[in-house]
Scaffold this motif. Sequence first.
Motif, mmCIF file in Angstrom:
data_model
loop_
_atom_site.group_PDB
_atom_site.id
_atom_site.type_symbol
_atom_site.label_atom_id
_atom_site.label_comp_id
_atom_site.label_asym_id
_atom_site.label_seq_id
_atom_site.Cartn_x
_atom_site.Cartn_y
_atom_site.Cartn_z
ATOM 1 N N ALA A 116 0.644 -1.344 0.049
ATOM 2 C CA ALA A 116 -0.091 0.064 -0.013
ATOM 3 C C ALA A 116 0.794 1.026 0.063
ATOM 4 C CB ALA A 116 -0.986 0.027 1.274
ATOM 5 N N GLN A 117 2.160 1.040 0.293
ATOM 6 C CA GLN A 117 3.108 2.344 0.279
ATOM 7 C C GLN A 117 4.119 2.109 -0.973
ATOM 8 O OE1 GLN A 117 4.680 3.796 3.975
ATOM 9 N NE2 GLN A 117 3.542 2.298 4.952
ATOM 10 N N VAL A 118 3.853 2.984 -1.762
ATOM 11 C CA VAL A 118 4.815 2.947 -3.120
ATOM 12 C C VAL A 118 6.274 2.766 -2.698
ATOM 13 C CG1 VAL A 118 5.306 4.145 -5.006
ATOM 14 C CG2 VAL A 118 2.915 4.340 -4.396
ATOM 15 N N LEU A 160 12.552 -2.920 -0.515
ATOM 16 C CA LEU A 160 12.965 -4.332 -1.028
ATOM 17 C C LEU A 160 14.032 -4.113 -1.865
ATOM 18 C CD1 LEU A 160 9.353 -5.355 -2.070
ATOM 19 C CD2 LEU A 160 10.572 -6.041 0.211
ATOM 20 N N LYS A 161 14.349 -3.381 -2.600
ATOM 21 C CA LYS A 161 15.616 -3.491 -3.212
ATOM 22 C C LYS A 161 16.793 -3.086 -2.475
ATOM 23 C CE LYS A 161 17.720 -1.254 -7.404
ATOM 24 N NZ LYS A 161 19.163 -0.985 -6.707
ATOM 25 N N VAL A 162 16.816 -2.118 -1.895
ATOM 26 C CA VAL A 162 17.870 -1.664 -0.978
ATOM 27 C C VAL A 162 18.184 -3.125 0.111
ATOM 28 C CG1 VAL A 162 18.514 -0.266 1.141
ATOM 29 C CG2 VAL A 162 17.252 0.659 -0.787
ATOM 30 N N LEU A 163 17.308 -3.570 0.527
ATOM 31 C CA LEU A 163 17.369 -4.830 1.545
ATOM 32 C C LEU A 163 18.163 -5.888 0.489
ATOM 33 C CD1 LEU A 163 14.192 -4.823 3.324
ATOM 34 C CD2 LEU A 163 16.483 -4.316 4.450
ATOM 35 N N CYS A 164 17.587 -6.259 -0.439
ATOM 36 C CA CYS A 164 18.469 -7.294 -1.337
ATOM 37 C C CYS A 164 19.784 -6.689 -1.891
ATOM 38 C CB CYS A 164 17.243 -7.346 -2.585
ATOM 39 S SG CYS A 164 15.968 -8.214 -2.366
ATOM 40 N N ASP A 165 20.044 -5.543 -1.931
ATOM 41 C CA ASP A 165 21.313 -5.046 -2.553
ATOM 42 C C ASP A 165 22.197 -5.354 -1.273
ATOM 43 O OD1 ASP A 165 20.361 -4.384 -4.991
ATOM 44 O OD2 ASP A 165 20.434 -2.172 -4.573
ATOM 45 N N ALA A 166 21.569 -4.969 0.040
ATOM 46 C CA ALA A 166 22.561 -5.203 1.313
ATOM 47 C C ALA A 166 22.805 -6.613 1.576
ATOM 48 C CB ALA A 166 21.745 -4.577 2.495
ATOM 49 N N GLY A 167 22.371 -7.509 0.681
ATOM 50 C CA GLY A 167 22.695 -9.015 0.882
ATOM 51 C C GLY A 167 21.744 -9.908 1.683
ATOM 52 N N ASP A 193 5.716 -5.464 -9.645
ATOM 53 C CA ASP A 193 7.014 -4.748 -9.826
ATOM 54 C C ASP A 193 7.867 -5.028 -8.501
ATOM 55 O OD1 ASP A 193 6.145 -3.293 -12.157
ATOM 56 O OD2 ASP A 193 5.116 -1.804 -10.970
ATOM 57 N N VAL A 194 7.461 -6.285 -7.976
ATOM 58 C CA VAL A 194 8.207 -6.569 -6.806
ATOM 59 C C VAL A 194 9.742 -7.131 -7.414
ATOM 60 C CG1 VAL A 194 8.599 -8.314 -4.774
ATOM 61 C CG2 VAL A 194 6.495 -7.200 -5.352
ATOM 62 N N ASP A 195 10.826 -6.501 -6.890
ATOM 63 C CA ASP A 195 12.192 -7.070 -6.977
ATOM 64 C C ASP A 195 12.098 -8.530 -7.329
ATOM 65 O OD1 ASP A 195 14.968 -8.019 -6.429
ATOM 66 O OD2 ASP A 195 15.117 -5.753 -6.554
ATOM 67 N N PRO A 196 12.614 -9.336 -8.100
ATOM 68 C CA PRO A 196 12.597 -10.727 -8.360
ATOM 69 C C PRO A 196 13.445 -11.423 -7.563
ATOM 70 C CG PRO A 196 13.931 -9.655 -10.246
ATOM 71 C CD PRO A 196 13.408 -8.665 -9.412
#
Length: 212
Positions: A77-79, A85-92, A107-110
Amino acid sequence: MARLRISEIFHSLQGETSAMGRPATFVRLTGCPLRCQYCDSAYAFHGGMWMELEEILTQVQERAGQLVVVTGGEPLAQVGVHELLKVLCDAGREVYLETSGALSVRDVDPRVVKILDIKTPGSAESEKNDWENLQYLHAQDQVKFVLCNRSDYEWARDFLREHPLPAKEILFSPSYGELDLHDLAEWILVDQLPVRLQVQLHKWIWGDVPGH
């Protein structure tokens, strides 16, 4: 960078999904467009505090464990959640997203494992299901049915027979305090369903207490 309204960030055991029992950091976002009759996080409908992504990431990194669960409310609900999600994935981090299934997951990060909740009639919100979401599921994702009674079980059983899903795990979960666990186990065995029976482990440990 995006700002997000956060209800709470805490460390606990993942109580559901195939990661049940694993230590995880939970990031609970504020707000939800649904009002499921069995909701156990209604306190997250309102309130919370605005946080910058860097602040959220810092709090996550202060907690041990690889797994991060982004939940709600309804996080989509929050754009700005997509950037989170991307930042958390990028952080490993290994990232799970728990979503109601009412908003698009296109559009959720794969790299994110999507936990998609398909609402049954017993939820009182089944008309909110966004059926297009089924085409955006990947083999790593998981689909959850929260079942309130025998009618819900039959609805979910028939749905699976008519709509094969690509998700890695299909989860059947009894609504806490509504459906007897023994009954659900017997129904699954009789019908030989290829599903995982799950309980909310955190409630067996701590009861229906927020923040666990």
